[in-house]
Design a protein around this motif. Structure first.
Motif, PDB file in Angstrom:
ATOM      1  N   ASP A  47     -13.089   5.808  -1.346  1.00  0.00           N
ATOM      2  CA  ASP A  47     -13.738   6.694  -2.310  1.00  0.00           C
ATOM      3  C   ASP A  47     -14.883   5.972  -2.992  1.00  0.00           C
ATOM      4  O   ASP A  47     -14.823   4.753  -3.251  1.00  0.00           O
ATOM      5  N   LEU A  68     -17.612   7.139  -6.241  1.00  0.00           N
ATOM      6  CA  LEU A  68     -17.847   8.235  -7.183  1.00  0.00           C
ATOM      7  C   LEU A  68     -18.652   7.735  -8.372  1.00  0.00           C
ATOM      8  O   LEU A  68     -18.336   6.679  -8.948  1.00  0.00           O
ATOM      9  N   ARG A  94      -9.409   9.377  -9.538  1.00  0.00           N
ATOM     10  CA  ARG A  94     -10.688   9.928  -9.990  1.00  0.00           C
ATOM     11  C   ARG A  94     -10.608  10.430 -11.428  1.00  0.00           C
ATOM     12  O   ARG A  94     -11.519  10.183 -12.237  1.00  0.00           O
TER      13      ARG A  94
END
Length: 474
Positions: free
Chosen positions: A283, A285, A318
């Motif tokens: 990931d 972000l 997240r």
């Protein structure tokens, strides 16, 4: 066609006895070879493929058993019934074969006298006392199961009226209450003027053979259902993964503007053919305060349940990172979350928070390989803070480390299994030794990912692996 065929032929030695003996020897040698291979296979457990193989071996052995018994009868001739006494013991071809010579019997029904003549083997097949007269054609349906009587009646009628050969099966209920499946082949016996005088037939006990065939069909069907279920689970797991992970093609620039940005690229190295998708993730972000989240992880297991668990963990990472939770505390909360799930699971992860203004990387790990830092043509693993696998123990604490990056630095995050056949120090040495020269010449993160794929992507691996590369802008 002969005008008369006797059911109780004398046991004369047929011509070609030596050839039959040779065939019997070859059949028994082949049967021994098949049985040896069968014993070497593992016991059929939960794996449908193993059950399928075991069933096929059993079916092959039943066919060979029948062939052995038929050849022996061809050599010796059928034993006639002994009135008032049990038929003599039948010689067995092998301990596992059962009463081979009792599997085929013969009968003749005289239409003029309404007499029936059976061989000794037929009495044994039907479980009837040889002292009792053989059943006539009118009496035979009485021992046949209700569902199969119409079939027997049709076969006999076609034979006697239309002179059609008989070739079919039916089930009989023996006096001891057991049910046997009998295959009958017969033909009409004509008199001098061409009319049907009697019917002669050979009856074979195929109960064990049909049982083995049913087992083969059932295991085949089970295996097909298992394959379809696995394919469905794989498709759903892939869709879940594709729905939550960033695109594996192209590159990202995080944050999108400003100094100290990261050029980010990632890739998933698939497992070997037939393996279900695991719980690996990567990931990247951009967070609300301008920092960048980088993470990789692996939830143990395969299939839809694991992909669903991975989706839950990634969503938690997240959400907490977006709320400003620092990497060490984030790992602590992830461990509590995994410990509270209904289905126990273990996981490993690395979570990094990068601040572009100061080029500071703050990171934590939970039983996971440390990020690799490549600088000036060489590479090294970052010194890892404390951290055990997620889900191992309740209340575990996780440390946190910090490193300042420089323009041009390359950061490699990966999950286990990227170097098939290697782990720990061996895997690290392989990664550093083979990638450092290539990373030194790479211009972009995508070039680095391409180098990883070229070095390790073609290797056969038992589990999938994820790789994420971040390059600090110069």
């Amino acid at each position: 066609m002969p005008s008369h065929v006797s059911a109780d032929r004398p046991a004369a030695q047929p011509p070609g006895r030596g050839s039959v003996e040779a065939l019997i020897s070859q059949t028994r040698r082949l049967k021994g070879d098949v049985d040896a291979v069968r014993r070497d296979t593992r016991s059929a457990g939960s794996d449908p493929e193993e059950r399928w193989q075991r069933a096929l071996y059993d079916l092959a052995l039943h066919h060979l058993d029948d062939l052995d018994g038929h050849l022996a009868q061809l050599r010796d001739g059928p034993a006639p019934p002994s009135a008032g006494v049990e038929p003599p013991p039948v010689r067995r071809a092998s301990p596992a074969a059962g009463s081979l010579l009792s599997r085929v019997g013969s009968a003749e029904w005289n239409l003029l006298t309404d007499e029936a003549s059976w061989s000794g083997e037929l009495y044994r097949i039907l479980g009837r006392d040889p002292a009792v007269p053989a059943l006539t054609l009118d009496e035979l349906p009485a021992v046949v199961l209700d569902d199969d009587r119409p079939r027997l009646t049709a076969m006999v009628t076609d034979c006697l009226i239309d002179a059609k050969p008989i070739d079919g099966e039916f089930r009989v209920l023996r006096p001891d209450g057991t049910v046997r499946t009998v295959h009958m082949m017969g033909e009409p016996v004509l008199d001098g003027d061409g009319s049907t005088a009697s019917m002669w037939a050979v009856l074979r006990d195929v109960s064990e053979l049909r049982r083995s065939q049913r087992t083969v069909r059932e295991t085949r069907d089970t295996m097909q259902r298992h394959r379809r279920r696995a394919e469905t689970e794989q498709r759903i797991a892939v869709e879940l993964q594709e729905a939550v992970l960033p695109p594996a093609h192209g590159a990202l620039r995080l944050p999108h503007r400003g100094p100290g940005t990261l050029d980010v690229a990632a890739h998933r190295l698939p497992s070997g053919a037939g393996a279900l998708l695991g719980g690996d993730w990567y990931d990247a972000l951009e967070l609300s305060d301008g920092d960048t989240l980088l993470s990789v992880g692996d939830l143990t297991g395969h299939g839809v349940a694991v992909a669903s668990g991975m989706t839950m963990l990634l969503g938690a990472v997240r959400g907490m990172a977006m709320a400003g939770t620092r990497p060490g505390q984030l790992m602590t909360l992830l461990n509590q979350l995994l410990d509270a799930t209904v289905q126990p699971a273990l996981g490993s992860a690395v979570c990094c928070r990068y601040r572009p203004a100061t080029r500071t990387l703050t990171w934590a790990q939970a039983g996971h390989p440390a990020p690799l830092l490549f600088r000036g043509g060489t590479g090294r693993a970052l010194s890892a803070p404390d951290g055990v696998l997620l889900g191992v123990t309740s209340g575990a604490g996780y440390g946190q480390a910090e490193v300042t990056l420089e323009p041009g630095d390359l950061l490699l995050l990966h999950t286990d299994g990227m170097v098939p056949g290697h782990s720990g120090t061996d895997s690290l040495d392989a990664l550093l030794g083979r990638l450092a020269p290539r990373f030194g010449a790479a211009r972009t993160a995508q070039d680095c990912v391409r180098a990883v794929v070229e070095e390790f992507g073609e290797s056969e691996r038992e589990d999938e692996a994820c790789v994420l590369v971040a390059k600090v802008s110069e």
